[in-house]
Design an enzyme around this catalytic site. Structure first.
Site, mmCIF file in Angstrom:
data_model
loop_
_atom_site.group_PDB
_atom_site.id
_atom_site.type_symbol
_atom_site.label_atom_id
_atom_site.label_comp_id
_atom_site.label_asym_id
_atom_site.label_seq_id
_atom_site.Cartn_x
_atom_site.Cartn_y
_atom_site.Cartn_z
ATOM 1 N N ASP A 212 36.856 -47.659 42.982
ATOM 2 C CA ASP A 212 38.299 -47.939 42.859
ATOM 3 C C ASP A 212 38.614 -49.019 41.823
ATOM 4 O OD1 ASP A 212 37.646 -50.334 44.189
ATOM 5 O OD2 ASP A 212 39.551 -50.320 45.268
ATOM 6 N N GLU A 213 37.700 -49.255 40.877
ATOM 7 C CA GLU A 213 37.994 -50.299 39.892
ATOM 8 C C GLU A 213 37.399 -49.976 38.525
ATOM 9 O OE1 GLU A 213 35.750 -54.013 40.584
ATOM 10 O OE2 GLU A 213 35.019 -53.066 42.407
ATOM 11 N N ASP B 153 42.122 -52.723 40.013
ATOM 12 C CA ASP B 153 41.471 -52.525 41.318
ATOM 13 C C ASP B 153 42.508 -51.954 42.290
ATOM 14 O OD1 ASP B 153 38.897 -54.087 43.026
ATOM 15 O OD2 ASP B 153 40.575 -53.191 44.098
HETATM 16 P P1 TTP Z 1 37.453 -52.998 47.554
HETATM 17 O O1 TTP Z 1 38.226 -52.835 46.284
HETATM 18 O O2 TTP Z 1 36.557 -54.176 47.710
HETATM 19 O O3 TTP Z 1 38.467 -53.059 48.799
HETATM 20 P P2 TTP Z 1 39.816 -52.292 49.057
HETATM 21 O O4 TTP Z 1 40.241 -51.466 47.881
HETATM 22 O O5 TTP Z 1 39.691 -51.525 50.338
HETATM 23 O O6 TTP Z 1 40.846 -53.470 49.327
HETATM 24 P P3 TTP Z 1 41.524 -54.477 48.254
HETATM 25 O O7 TTP Z 1 42.989 -54.165 48.313
HETATM 26 O O8 TTP Z 1 41.200 -55.841 48.742
HETATM 27 O O9 TTP Z 1 40.913 -54.155 46.913
HETATM 28 O O10 TTP Z 1 36.568 -51.714 47.830
HETATM 29 C C1 TTP Z 1 36.976 -50.393 47.446
HETATM 30 C C2 TTP Z 1 36.560 -49.376 48.498
HETATM 31 O O11 TTP Z 1 35.138 -49.428 48.698
HETATM 32 C C3 TTP Z 1 37.188 -49.622 49.861
HETATM 33 O O12 TTP Z 1 38.465 -49.015 50.005
HETATM 34 C C4 TTP Z 1 36.158 -49.050 50.800
HETATM 35 C C5 TTP Z 1 34.831 -49.208 50.084
HETATM 36 N N1 TTP Z 1 34.089 -50.351 50.677
HETATM 37 C C6 TTP Z 1 33.146 -50.088 51.682
HETATM 38 O O13 TTP Z 1 32.919 -48.920 52.038
HETATM 39 N N2 TTP Z 1 32.478 -51.152 52.238
HETATM 40 C C7 TTP Z 1 32.704 -52.458 51.867
HETATM 41 O O14 TTP Z 1 32.088 -53.399 52.421
HETATM 42 C C8 TTP Z 1 33.676 -52.711 50.822
HETATM 43 C C9 TTP Z 1 33.963 -54.130 50.376
HETATM 44 C C10 TTP Z 1 34.330 -51.632 50.272
HETATM 45 MG MG MG Z 2 40.210 -52.248 45.907
#
Ligand code: TTP
Ligand code: MG
Length: 354
Positions: free
Chosen positions: A106-107, A8
């Site tokens: 992103d995962e 992730d």
């Molecule tokens: P995530 O992997 O949940 O968050 P992140 O990568 O920003 O942070 P972390 O380091 O905790 O993993 O989500 C991936 C992308 O999806 C994030 O960069 C933006 C998008 N996203 C949204 O647009 N709205 C949301 O509510 C969430 C949770 C994510």
């Molecule tokens: Mg993320």
């Protein structure tokens, strides 16, 4: 023995923006709707760790974020840029996996069982993947390693950013036990509340609960979450070719509205936007879903699966308009609308099939 990775990316959208704009390094960066000096009505998509120190989070109203940190760098969502980074990352990841399953932008899950002999090997492979993503894309990620998807997914979230969390089969129960129940993939807020109501706070509490009582209260679901709490998950990494599961856009109106024309026009524009992403990434879709949020935050989603795959804007707009009709009522003001495309099939893959 199965060994599964869940990868992730760290604060993904914000990290890509920081990479493109080194001048933002060290500053709080918030990606999402326009804050309009605290009067903006949309939400935060994500933010970097500096912004998180101010208590800003994904999904928070942008106006609240602005109040907490007016001097942050506020940026609009640039899907095209993030999709490009995502595609490059998925390409790197897929070459290390026996089976590869992209899970979101992103995962991804990787089944690496035949690539590594043991957890020592797995650790080296995970570190190698982290280095390569950093070298090629200038981004960091967190990786969870475990005997199944459930454990790997929880492990990747355990230490962020730039984390690597390894959970061996024999350590699964002890690793899961102290975590709150909502960390389990299928336990949403509602289920978590119901579980809390009967005194179940942690995964350990759930694992020690009487499974027959759970089955009584939650039906087949009760058995599923009980097995999850034991760290049991037999689901396979589903081999897929770098395709995302869905694409969506939503928007919050400047003012809540019951004006059907304005809502339909906005829906058309959102469909246009998401269709552009569909076409640019060479996908077709089968399912169109609309989302409506009324002024009291009551939210509905309604979808339709077409009898054919399409990449035509007119099909998407027509279906979205049809789906939203039932929610357009003169006595109910709408706060937000959205369109999601799912059941996506890459046109490249279609060519291969023909
Ligand atoms: P995530 O992997 O949940 O968050 P992140 O990568 O920003 O942070 P972390 O380091 O905790 O993993 O989500 C991936 C992308 O999806 C994030 O960069 C933006 C998008 N996203 C949204 O647009 N709205 C949301 O509510 C969430 C949770 C994510
Ligand atoms: Mg993320």
């Amino acid at each position: 023995m199965r060994i599964i990775f869940h990868v992730d990316m760290d604060h993904f959208f914000a990290a890509v923006e920081e990479r493109e704009h080194p001048e933002y390094k060290g500053k709080p960066v918030v990606v999402g709707a326009d804050p309009k000096d605290g009067k903006g009505r949309g939400v935060v998509s994500t933010c970097n760790y500096e912004a998180r120190e101010y208590g800003i989070r994904s999904g928070m109203p942008i106006a609240r974020a602005w109040k907490r940190c007016p001097h942050a760098v506020y940026l609009p969502v640039n899907y095209k840029l993030y999709t490009k980074a995502s595609t490059a990352i998925m390409k790197i990841l897929r070459q290390y996996a026996d089976k590869f399953e992209p899970w979101g932008i992103d995962e991804a899950f990787l089944d690496v069982s035949s690539k590594v002999a043991d957890y020592k090997d797995a650790k080296e492979l995970a570190q190698k993947i982290k280095r390569e993503i950093n070298r090629m894309e200038g981004l960091t990620c967190s990786i969870g390693v475990g005997p199944n998807k459930l454990v790997a997914k929880i492990a990747s979230d355990f230490k962020k950013p730039n984390g690597l969390t390894m959970v061996k089969e024999q350590d699964v129960k002890a690793f899961l036990a102290p975590l709150p129940v909502n960390k389990l993939l299928w336990v949403g807020k509602k289920t978590a509340r119901k579980l809390n109501a009967v005194g179940i706070e942690t995964i350990g509490d759930l694992a020690n609960y009487d499974p027959s009582v759970l089955a009584e209260k939650f039906g087949i679901w009760g058995t599923q979450i009980y097995l999850s709490a034991q760290g049991i998950d037999k689901s396979e990494v589903q081999e897929r070719w770098g395709e995302v599961k869905s694409m969506s856009r939503d928007t919050t109106f400047e003012e809540d509205t019951s004006d059907a024309n304005l809502i339909l026009e906005t829906l058309d524009a959102l469909a246009g936007d998401v269709h552009k992403q569909l076409a640019e990434s060479n996908f077709t879709c089968k399912t169109v879903t609309v989302k409506v949020r009324y002024e009291n935050f009551e939210t509905h989603t309604h979808g339709k699966t077409l009898p054919f795959l399409t990449d035509r804007l007119s099909d998407i707009q027509k279906t979205a308009r049809e789906l939203i009709r039932a929610y357009l009522r003169p006595d109910r003001r709408v706060r937000l609308v959205g369109v999601r495309l799912s059941n996506l099939v890459s046109t490249k893959k279609q060519e291969k099939l023909i």
